[in-house]
Motif scaffolding. Structure first.
Motif, short mmCIF file in Angstrom:
data_model
loop_
_atom_site.label_atom_id
_atom_site.label_comp_id
_atom_site.label_asym_id
_atom_site.label_seq_id
_atom_site.Cartn_x
_atom_site.Cartn_y
_atom_site.Cartn_z
N ARG A 216 -25.43 78.74 -62.08
CA ARG A 216 -25.92 79.68 -61.08
C ARG A 216 -26.39 78.97 -59.83
O ARG A 216 -26.16 79.43 -58.70
N LEU A 217 -27.04 77.83 -59.99
CA LEU A 217 -27.48 77.05 -58.83
C LEU A 217 -26.28 76.51 -58.05
O LEU A 217 -26.27 76.52 -56.81
N GLU B 278 -24.39 77.57 -53.66
CA GLU B 278 -24.18 76.58 -52.59
C GLU B 278 -23.61 77.23 -51.33
O GLU B 278 -23.96 76.85 -50.22
N HIS B 279 -22.72 78.19 -51.48
CA HIS B 279 -22.09 78.81 -50.32
C HIS B 279 -22.84 80.06 -49.90
O HIS B 279 -23.04 80.98 -50.68
N GLY B 280 -23.25 80.11 -48.64
CA GLY B 280 -23.89 81.30 -48.12
C GLY B 280 -25.18 81.64 -48.83
O GLY B 280 -25.45 82.80 -49.13
N LEU B 281 -25.99 80.63 -49.08
CA LEU B 281 -27.23 80.83 -49.83
C LEU B 281 -28.11 81.90 -49.19
O LEU B 281 -28.63 82.78 -49.85
N ILE C 183 -33.05 87.06 -46.88
CA ILE C 183 -32.30 87.64 -47.99
C ILE C 183 -31.16 86.71 -48.36
O ILE C 183 -30.47 86.18 -47.48
N GLY C 184 -30.96 86.50 -49.67
CA GLY C 184 -29.89 85.60 -50.10
C GLY C 184 -29.30 85.98 -51.44
O GLY C 184 -29.62 87.02 -52.01
N ARG C 185 -28.46 85.11 -51.95
CA ARG C 185 -27.74 85.38 -53.19
C ARG C 185 -28.61 85.16 -54.42
O ARG C 185 -28.21 85.52 -55.52
N ILE D 293 -35.45 86.04 -50.85
CA ILE D 293 -35.46 87.24 -51.70
C ILE D 293 -34.06 87.51 -52.19
O ILE D 293 -33.12 87.56 -51.40
N ASP D 294 -33.92 87.64 -53.49
CA ASP D 294 -32.62 87.97 -54.07
C ASP D 294 -32.14 89.31 -53.52
O ASP D 294 -32.91 90.26 -53.41
N TRP D 295 -30.85 89.39 -53.19
CA TRP D 295 -30.30 90.61 -52.60
C TRP D 295 -30.46 91.82 -53.51
O TRP D 295 -30.42 92.97 -53.06
#
Length: 781
Positions: A61-62, A66-69, A84-86, A110-112
């Motif tokens: 998951r980590l 990596e892309h578009g965190l 806001i991120g993944r 914050i998780d989307w």
């Protein structure tokens, strides 16, 4: 965008990636220490394996983040700022799992899927949800490359051009971007109607009806990620199953959930749900339709009953030079006892074997174990039992038992059924002669996707006699113990022999520390497969949630299989009944769902078309109106400025002109993809011709890297999208299937930018061609 704003976001994104690296290093260290651990008792090994799985999943998951965190920011009216991120990321406990909670400390990201992120998708200038500014952030290789700001405070901003579209600039940029052959996530551009479906709290069966381009697939996948976020403890262990229409579609969507950090998911077609069976056999539409009917469940059950045979008069068995006869009543009694046990066919077989072999042993004992002078029986019960056991090794006796009640696999049952007119007639008396003829299997082996639900049905009815499996496992266990005891004996034999008796008694030996059973168990091979891998190999696995895409294509028997796989009836079903092309598919959700969850399923609708530009949708809408005048096409949110084009050519020129057009288009492709969609009957000849002339082209479901040009038939194009689409012989597409207009509607709505149609002048007229094809609202070149 200002340099200052870019610099500000770059600093914050760099901070987030630094935290990501710290967490990755932390989890990697923990995983390394777990892998270095060995030995221990059974409990210790179970705990070690659980820790290994948890750390490995966390690391995956980590890595996926990596892309578009970080892709967005909310500036709230009260001054709060939320990135806001993944994935959510603030602190880590001692297992490397994000807590997502640090008391009064604001989270870095914050998780989307978190409630605090929801205004990012719902806020508009009319209903700002407490948001002053919404910022879309785009980065590449950890470097911020673009930002787009939307002021939602009515005091300082005008309303959006498309009412209700969140992040219009970012959305249109994503829609106009070239297709790569792999679907990407839409976390940056989720719209309000999509968000409502993704976050639905409905725990039963949620049906999402939406026309072409409404984002049904993306919504379904993001709902899977959302459910794994909110119900991870239950679903990560039980796995989420995602069903797609074909292998090309599964490759197309394969990167979406891993990019969102979710790995507890199994992607499959219905044809891939029977372990050990590769369903690649192609069948006629008529055969597919018949095999998909719910009535086939009774046909399979009748085929099983037919194999539980009894003779018309009597059964004769040759044994040791004697002809032993059993009357029909004896055979019927054995059959009735087995059926009365309510066990599946194979587990009930020992009852028949026991009853029949016992009756045969009694007959044999009467022949050879009776005094010829006074008729007195000379053999006691133990001797008769010994004869019975010996009989079970005799080939003639085993053949008789197999005739009465054979040990069957699902493959053998269906092969025998579909290979015999008589067996089909016996098992399907209610079918018409034409339907029964469609079930008769022609030359060539293998299984079709339509066979898989029937194999699964047969497996349920046949069951498995687990006694042999248990015996094998016990034998393997004894072998391990024997080997371990040998190791211990060698260790004891190597002890020093120059000690006095009292000294030797005071020294601990290996036998004092471990016995053979414990040592054997300690070195038993451990199953390191993920939950998804175990689920893929287990036909009886009960999934925590099932997502079905292109659900209108599923037959009644396929629904029966999926309901068996999901006893909790927790499903997300997405599709469009106007796009059904499979002859076994459905035009009614009620028809396929009410038998299982009547009154317990809910319907949501997606009405906006994000993929297909208005110019192309106008053409497709003409076909939709011909399918059903009451159906409404989804409303396109954009225009491309490019009108569809059409060309008619003489039949003898079709291949040459097609190659010419494809070669010209391929030369001009830059980061875009072209799909040539043909009738099923023309895929092979036209595909081969194009592939020979255009090196950039591939034909069919190419398992390798996506090519800029691909030639597909209608079924292979299901669920996919391309920048440009060239439809060949649309009239033949209509003519080749009972649901040809539905298929035509599908292929016309695969393009995101340009649509072309190539057809011949020699196609016979039909209702479809006269009403639709010849009346399309675009001029031919």
């Amino acid at each position: 965008m200002s340099n200052e704003a870019l610099r500000e976001e770059q600093e914050y994104v760099s901070l987030l990636y630094g935290r990501l690296d710290e967490l990755r290093e932390h989890v990697t260290g923990r995983l390394t220490r777990v892998l270095a651990t060995s030995g221990g008792n059974a409990q210790a090994r179970v705990e070690r394996d659980a820790a290994h799985a948890a750390y490995a999943e966390r690391l995956a998951r980590l890595d996926a983040a990596e892309h578009g965190l970080c892709f967005g920011r909310l500036d709230m009216l009260d001054g709060e700022r939320r990135h806001i991120g993944r994935m959510g990321m603030l602190a880590a406990d001692d297992t490397g799992t994000d807590t997502g909670d640090a008391g009064d400390t604001a989270p870095l990201l914050i998780d989307w899927r978190a409630p605090a992120a929801r205004p990012f998708y719902l806020a508009t200038a009319v209903t700002p949800e407490g948001v002053r500014l919404r910022r879309h952030i785009k980065d590449r290789d950890r470097t911020v490359t673009e930002i787009h700001d939307e002021l939602l405070d009515l005091g300082s901003a005008a309303g959006a051009r498309h009412e209700g579209l969140a992040g219009e600039a970012a959305l249109l940029a994503a829609l106009n971007a070239g297709r790569t052959g792999r679907m990407t996530d839409i976390v940056q551009t989720i719209q309000a109607e999509q968000d409502r479906v993704i976050r639905s709290e409905h725990t039963g069966v949620l049906v999402v009806q939406g026309g072409p381009g409404t984002g049904k697939t993306a919504v379904a996948l993001h709902r899977a990620a959302y459910l794994l976020y909110t119900r991870r403890r239950q679903l990560a262990r039980r796995v989420v199953l995602v069903i797609g229409p074909n292998a090309a579609f599964l490759r197309y969507i394969g990167n979406v959930l891993p990019a969102l950090g979710e790995t507890s998911v199994l992607l499959s077609t219905v044809g891939g749900l029977y372990p050990g069976v590769t369903a690649e056999r192609r069948e006629t539409p008529g055969t597919t339709e018949v095999k998909g009917r719910s009535a086939m469940a009774e046909v399979v059950a009748a085929a099983v009953r037919d194999r539980e045979w009894v003779p018309e008069d009597h059964l004769e068995v040759e044994y040791e030079g004697e002809t032993l006869r059993l009357d029909r009543r004896t055979c019927e009694r054995a059959r009735d006892l087995a059926r009365g046990s309510l066990s599946p066919h194979n587990p009930a077989r020992p009852i028949v074997v026991g009853e029949i072999s016992r009756a045969l042993a009694e007959r044999y004992a009467e022949r050879v174990g009776t005094d010829p002078y006074d008729g007195e029986r000379l053999l006691d019960d133990d001797q008769v039992e010994s004869i019975r056991r010996e009989m079970l090794t005799d080939e003639a006796v085993r053949a008789a038992l197999d005739e009465l009640w054979p040990d069957l696999t699902p493959q053998r049952l269906l092969t025998d059924l579909f290979g015999s007119r008589d067996r089909i007639a016996s098992a399907a008396p209610g079918f018409t002669p034409e339907d029964r003829a469609l079930l008769l299997r022609g030359p060539g082996g293998g299984w079709s996707p339509a066979d898989v639900p029937l194999l699964d049905e047969a497996a349920e009815l046949l069951g498995e006699d687990t006694r042999a499996k248990r015996s094998r496992e016990e034998y393997e266990r004894r072998e391990r113990v024997s080997y371990a005891q040998g190791v211990l004996d060698v260790a004891m034999g190597s002890r020093a022999t120059d000690l006095e008796d009292d000294q030797e008694a005071e020294i601990l030996t290996v036998n004092d520390l471990v016995d053979a059973d414990t040592l054997a168990e300690r070195h038993r091979e451990t199953d390191h497969r993920t939950s998804a891998e175990r689920a893929a190999a287990d036909r009886t696995w009960a999934f925590g949630h099932v997502i079905v895409d292109e659900a209108q294509e599923l037959s009644e028997m396929a629904w029966r299989l999926l309901m068996r796989r999901c006893p909790a009836r927790s499903m997300t079903v997405v599709g469009d009944t106007a796009q059904v092309g499979d002859p076994a598919g459905t035009l009614s959700w009620e028809r396929v769902l009410d038998p299982y969850v009547e009154g317990r399923w809910r319907l949501e609708r997606l009405t906006r078309n994000y993929r297909v530009p208005a110019e192309i949708m106008a053409v497709a809408a003409e076909v939709l109106a011909e399918i059903d005048a009451d159906l409404e096409a989804p409303v396109s949110v954009r225009e491309s400025g490019v009108e569809p084009w059409g060309l008619r050519v003489p039949p003898e020129e079709l291949t040459d002109r097609l190659i010419e057009i494809v070669a010209t288009e391929a030369a001009g492709l830059t980061d875009r993809r072209l799909a040539v969609i043909t009738p099923d009957s023309l895929l092979e000849p036209l595909g081969s011709a194009i592939a020979a002339a255009v090196p950039e082209a591939s034909v069919g479901e190419d398992p390798g890297a996506p090519r800029p040009v691909v030639v597909l038939d209608v079924g292979q194009a299901k669920g996919l999208e391309f920048d440009e689409v060239l439809v060949v012989e649309p009239g033949l597409i209509v003519a080749e299937s009972p649901r040809g207009l539905n298929n035509l509607y599908v292929v016309l709505t695969r393009a995101t930018q340009r649509l072309g149609v190539l057809r011949t002048t020699g196609l016979p007229p039909s209702r479809a061609t006269s009403r639709v094809l010849d009346a399309w609202p675009f001029a031919e070149d």
